[in-house]
Design a protein around this motif. Structure first.
Motif, mmCIF file in Angstrom:
data_model
loop_
_atom_site.group_PDB
_atom_site.id
_atom_site.type_symbol
_atom_site.label_atom_id
_atom_site.label_comp_id
_atom_site.label_asym_id
_atom_site.label_seq_id
_atom_site.Cartn_x
_atom_site.Cartn_y
_atom_site.Cartn_z
ATOM 1 N N TYR A 1 -49.341 -7.959 9.302
ATOM 2 C CA TYR A 1 -49.239 -9.270 8.492
ATOM 3 C C TYR A 1 -48.113 -9.727 8.124
ATOM 4 O O TYR A 1 -47.968 -11.005 7.772
ATOM 5 N N PHE A 2 -47.107 -8.760 8.216
ATOM 6 C CA PHE A 2 -45.491 -9.116 7.697
ATOM 7 C C PHE A 2 -44.557 -8.288 8.498
ATOM 8 O O PHE A 2 -44.939 -6.914 8.334
ATOM 9 N N VAL A 3 -43.552 -8.586 8.853
ATOM 10 C CA VAL A 3 -42.467 -7.840 9.363
ATOM 11 C C VAL A 3 -41.289 -8.056 8.216
ATOM 12 O O VAL A 3 -40.874 -9.152 8.144
ATOM 13 N N ALA A 4 -41.034 -6.903 7.616
ATOM 14 C CA ALA A 4 -39.784 -6.838 6.602
ATOM 15 C C ALA A 4 -38.788 -6.326 7.324
ATOM 16 O O ALA A 4 -38.728 -5.547 8.523
ATOM 17 N N GLY A 5 -37.752 -6.119 6.649
ATOM 18 C CA GLY A 5 -36.369 -5.518 6.945
ATOM 19 C C GLY A 5 -35.581 -5.333 5.724
ATOM 20 O O GLY A 5 -35.715 -5.794 4.770
ATOM 21 N N GLN A 6 -34.985 -3.985 5.956
ATOM 22 C CA GLN A 6 -34.007 -3.547 4.883
ATOM 23 C C GLN A 6 -32.972 -4.463 4.556
ATOM 24 O O GLN A 6 -32.301 -4.888 5.556
#
Length: 276
Positions: free
Chosen positions: A119-124
């Motif tokens: 439901y979400f694609v995060a990134g460092q």
């Protein structure tokens, strides 16, 4: 395969409707009287946060939307604390029905639980003071970088981008931001949306910014018991939330004032009917 509570919802609703119809009434096909137990973080502002009897954050908003699409009212949701180390165990031991808790989909986790989503694609990324000239991890040589104890995020920066970074480990991100506010920390690192949630807190509005140069990819999924048959329904609910504009509204509300914009190449995500 272990039967989950989800499997009983349709049957219970059908029985209730039949009983009411036989008495001359009208039935409601939703999961009246039943509860859905959803694991979230209780200590991540902007994502999953418990304040008294109130639960706020992007994960919470997505969870409420999905639960509603599955036939549960907000009053039927029981939010349960789901610390990172306990998430697989909680699903395996039937302590929760689903988990929305910045829960990255990985091959290792997929061996024991299922995932809907992402439901979400995060990134460092990096959180820095608003007037900082740090533009990415390569700028951290000689700087003090904070992350939480046990996290690999800061070490990744040192190993791959800036070997002379001074690493600081503290018990929680709140401690990292407090020290950065006091000038002893130059940057904080973890997933970008977690950083945006921290920066959106009233005490820090206007003081910090997310750099906006993510250097990893984390697919946040809905943790489910292994063998579930609910992935298609949950993915359809998330897709509806995205297409209706409610997904963007929830994201904007929970990151307001931070300047944060998720990676447009991966967000909003496109979902299939099957488990991730």
């Amino acid at each position: 395969m272990r039967k989950t509570r989800f499997g009983t919802v349709a049957a219970m609703a059908a029985v209730a409707a039949l009983a009411l119809t036989s008495c001359g009434g009208s039935g409601d096909s939703e999961a009246d009287g039943d509860k859905i137990r959803i694991g979230i973080k209780f200590d991540q502002p902007g994502l999953g946060f418990k304040d008294g009897d109130n639960y706020t954050g992007f994960d919470v908003d997505v969870a409420k939307y999905v639960a509603n699409e599955l036939g549960y009212t907000e009053d039927q949701i029981e939010f349960i604390s789901a610390p990172s180390a306990n998430r697989e165990t909680m699903l395996q031991n039937d302590q929760v029905d689903m988990i929305f808790a910045t829960y990255s989909i990985t091959d290792e986790r997929n061996k024991v639980v299922d995932f809907a989503g992402p439901y979400f694609v995060a990134g460092q990324d990096l959180l820095v003071p608003a007037d900082s000239d740090i533009a990415g991890p390569e700028d951290l040589d000689g700087k003090n970088l904070c992350s939480v104890t046990g996290s690999t995020s800061a070490q990744k920066v040192k190993d791959n981008y800036a070997k002379n970074t001074n690493l600081q480990e503290l018990p929680g991100y709140a401690e990292c931001t407090t020290q950065m506010s006091g000038g002893t920390i130059d940057a904080v690192t973890t997933d970008d949306i977690i950083l945006a949630g921290l920066a959106a807190q009233p005490a820090y509005k206007g003081k910090f910014k997310v750099v906006g140069a993510p250097f990893s990819e984390e697919n946040y999924g809905v943790g489910l018991p292994d063998g579930t048959d609910k992935c298609a329904d949950i993915n359809a609910a998330i897709t509806k939330m995205i297409e209706s504009g409610e997904w963007q509204k929830a994201l904007d509300k929970n990151t307001e004032g931070t300047g944060y914009k998720p990676n447009a190449e991966t967000n909003p995500p496109t979902l299939s009917d099957s488990c991730a």
